[in-house]
Scaffold this active site. Structure first.
Site, PDB file in Angstrom:
ATOM      1  N   SER A 108       1.015  -1.601  -0.072  1.00 61.85           N
ATOM      2  CA  SER A 108      -0.061   0.445  -0.038  1.00 61.85           C
ATOM      3  C   SER A 108       0.546   1.717   0.184  1.00 61.85           C
ATOM      4  O   SER A 108       2.068   1.179   0.419  1.00 61.85           O
ATOM      5  CB  SER A 108      -0.982   0.133   1.216  1.00 61.85           C
ATOM      6  OG  SER A 108      -1.181   1.155   1.830  1.00 61.85           O
ATOM      7  N   SER A 109       0.280   1.793  -0.722  1.00 60.94           N
ATOM      8  CA  SER A 109       1.084   3.620  -0.849  1.00 60.94           C
ATOM      9  C   SER A 109       1.408   4.361   0.991  1.00 60.94           C
ATOM     10  O   SER A 109       1.832   5.194   0.718  1.00 60.94           O
ATOM     11  CB  SER A 109       0.520   4.667  -1.996  1.00 60.94           C
ATOM     12  OG  SER A 109      -0.914   5.068  -1.257  1.00 60.94           O
ATOM     13  N   CYS A 110       0.469   3.630   1.950  1.00 63.43           N
ATOM     14  CA  CYS A 110       0.759   4.735   3.000  1.00 63.43           C
ATOM     15  C   CYS A 110       2.198   3.949   4.001  1.00 63.43           C
ATOM     16  O   CYS A 110       2.275   4.023   4.750  1.00 63.43           O
ATOM     17  CB  CYS A 110      -0.537   4.126   3.891  1.00 63.43           C
ATOM     18  SG  CYS A 110      -0.399   2.234   4.038  1.00 63.43           S
ATOM     19  N   TYR A 137      -0.590  -0.097  10.929  1.00 60.63           N
ATOM     20  CA  TYR A 137      -1.035  -1.259   9.053  1.00 60.63           C
ATOM     21  C   TYR A 137      -0.179  -0.831   8.104  1.00 60.63           C
ATOM     22  O   TYR A 137       0.300  -1.530   7.668  1.00 60.63           O
ATOM     23  CB  TYR A 137      -2.397  -0.215   8.498  1.00 60.63           C
ATOM     24  CG  TYR A 137      -3.472  -0.837   7.199  1.00 60.63           C
ATOM     25  CD1 TYR A 137      -3.471  -1.877   6.830  1.00 60.63           C
ATOM     26  CD2 TYR A 137      -2.588   0.320   5.964  1.00 60.63           C
ATOM     27  CE1 TYR A 137      -3.788  -1.851   5.594  1.00 60.63           C
ATOM     28  CE2 TYR A 137      -3.632   0.109   4.913  1.00 60.63           C
ATOM     29  CZ  TYR A 137      -3.473  -1.306   4.872  1.00 60.63           C
ATOM     30  OH  TYR A 137      -4.055  -1.649   3.351  1.00 60.63           O
ATOM     31  N   LYS A 141       2.464  -3.275   6.230  1.00 62.58           N
ATOM     32  CA  LYS A 141       2.152  -3.475   5.113  1.00 62.58           C
ATOM     33  C   LYS A 141       3.728  -3.683   4.591  1.00 62.58           C
ATOM     34  O   LYS A 141       4.081  -4.169   3.594  1.00 62.58           O
ATOM     35  CB  LYS A 141       1.450  -2.189   4.180  1.00 62.58           C
ATOM     36  CG  LYS A 141       0.381  -2.659   4.180  1.00 62.58           C
ATOM     37  CD  LYS A 141      -0.849  -3.101   3.109  1.00 62.58           C
ATOM     38  CE  LYS A 141      -0.563  -4.160   2.981  1.00 62.58           C
ATOM     39  NZ  LYS A 141      -2.174  -5.514   2.472  1.00 62.58           N
ATOM     40  N   HIS A 179     -13.562   5.697   1.398  1.00 59.17           N
ATOM     41  CA  HIS A 179     -12.253   6.382   0.901  1.00 59.17           C
ATOM     42  C   HIS A 179     -12.513   7.870   0.087  1.00 59.17           C
ATOM     43  O   HIS A 179     -14.187   7.612  -0.081  1.00 59.17           O
ATOM     44  CB  HIS A 179     -11.472   5.841  -0.331  1.00 59.17           C
ATOM     45  CG  HIS A 179     -10.217   5.001   0.516  1.00 59.17           C
ATOM     46  ND1 HIS A 179     -10.506   3.912  -0.086  1.00 59.17           N
ATOM     47  CD2 HIS A 179      -9.572   4.989   1.323  1.00 59.17           C
ATOM     48  CE1 HIS A 179      -9.778   2.269   0.893  1.00 59.17           C
ATOM     49  NE2 HIS A 179      -9.542   3.966   1.978  1.00 59.17           N
TER      50      HIS A 179
END
Ligand SMILES: NC(=O)c1ccc[n+]([C@@H]2O[C@H](COP(=O)([O-])OP(=O)(O)OC[C@H]3O[C@@H](n4cnc5c(N)ncnc54)[C@H](OP(=O)(O)O)[C@@H]3O)[C@@H](O)[C@H]2O)c1
Length: 309
Positions: A108-110, A137, A141, A179
């Site tokens: 994930s880009s987070c 989270y 990831k 979102h």
């Protein structure tokens, strides 16, 4: 991978897993294996192992995860780190134990640092602090990406990881934790139904995001399963940014809403930009096919169909 390969899609009822199933079926793949969360909790090592032992999948796409909004991440950080680590530990390790030929892990880009230089390059992972609200989270990831790399290094396992941009589309989540894109679709839809005079937009509308249609992501996953064998994670996006205001205007046009758009600047904007640098996947010959206008229309049509049910 060929049309008779046995492919396990973990998380096939979700936004991304369901798009991968649609794509595989469209392309004529006949041996797709699925289990609902209810019938097989991937946190349960024993039951997950019996499943691998019985089904012996040749390919695994790991799209099962506990996913949620910033608010949900902030409220349930323990669940976000524990569930994601446990699901991926089980699925990745058992894929190695049962000799899966290739596994694709969805990052994930987070996982990129909060203050990452834009567009975000794969090399920027682990170069700075994460956004604190979803750090547990994001750590899970990152651990999944590192685990695929470690199994590649120690065992030669072909486990690849990708980082997709913000995904939207059919089977998206429209609840209170949704979102920004599904939230706006729902708000405009309700405003049309209720004939409301205004629709509220959180923040200034200025932040820019990269919106990626889920069927394009499914296409990229299958492309990379066939063509990509490196342990280095690879970004997958459209390479284009859209401001929240531009997004709202596009959805407003599709919905036919004629009222006013009002900013609630007491709400935070978040990062001004979150764009992936997808030059690696472009160099391999992959490109997204769905424009934002088309993707939004398809999502709107699907949402209306569901709302009528
Ligand atoms: N959505 C995005 O914008 C985005 C962007 C980048 C990366 N990703 C990544 O892509 C992956 C999939 O995301 P998504 O948006 O498709 O999520 P999603 O729509 O919430 O789907 C998650 C799937 O996992 C299943 N699942 C959850 N916990 C499980 C468990 N313990 N055992 C078995 N199945 C379980 C869910 O089933 P139930 O619904 O029945 O619980 C659902 O089928 C995640 O790893 C996420 O980090 C998503």
């Amino acid at each position: 991978m060929n049309k008779s390969s046995k492919i396990f899609i973990a998380g096939h009822t979700g936004l991304i897993g369901s798009a991968i199933i649609r794509k595989l079926r469209l392309m004529g793949y006949a041996r797709i294996i699925t289990r609902t969360h209810k019938s097989l909790d991937l946190k349960d090592r024993k039951r997950t192992e019996s499943f691998f032992s019985k089904e012996q999948p040749e390919y695994v796409i790991l799209a099962a995860a506990k996913v949620g909004s910033i608010q949900a991440n902030d409220t349930y950080p323990a669940e976000f780190i524990f569930e994601n680590l446990t699901i991926q530990n089980n699925v990745i390790d058992l894929s190695w134990k049962y000799r899966v030929k290739k596994l694709l892990y969805l990052g994930s880009s987070c996982a990129y640092p909060k203050k990452c230089s834009q567009p975000m390059k794969e090399e920027s992972l682990l170069t700075g602090s994460l956004e604190p609200t979803n750090e547990p989270y994001a750590i899970a990831k990152l651990a999944g990406i590192k685990m695929c790399q470690a199994y590649h290094r120690q065992y030669g396992a072909k486990f690849i990881s990708i980082i997709p941009a913000n995904v939207y589309g059919i089977n998206d989540h429209f609840d209170e934790n949704a979102h920004v894109l599904p939230t706006l679709i729902k708000r405009f839809h309700q405003a049309c139904l209720k004939n409301s005079r205004k629709v509220i937009l959180w923040g200034t509308g200025k932040p820019k995001r990269e919106f990626f249609y889920v069927d394009d992501l499914a296409d990229a996953c299958l492309f990379l399963l066939k063509k990509y064998n490196e342990p280095e994670v690879i970004n997958v996006g459209v390479g284009q940014e859209t401001s929240i205001l531009q997004l709202a205007q596009k959805i407003r046009k599709i919905s036919g809403y004629r009222g006013e758009l009002v900013y609630d600047t007491s709400r935070p904007d978040g990062n001004p930009r979150r764009l992936l640098n997808s030059s690696k996947v472009s160099a391999l010959g992959w490109k997204a096919q769905t424009s934002l206008d088309t993707g939004l229309q398809l999502t709107w049509n699907w949402f209306l169909k569901m709302a009528k049910k």
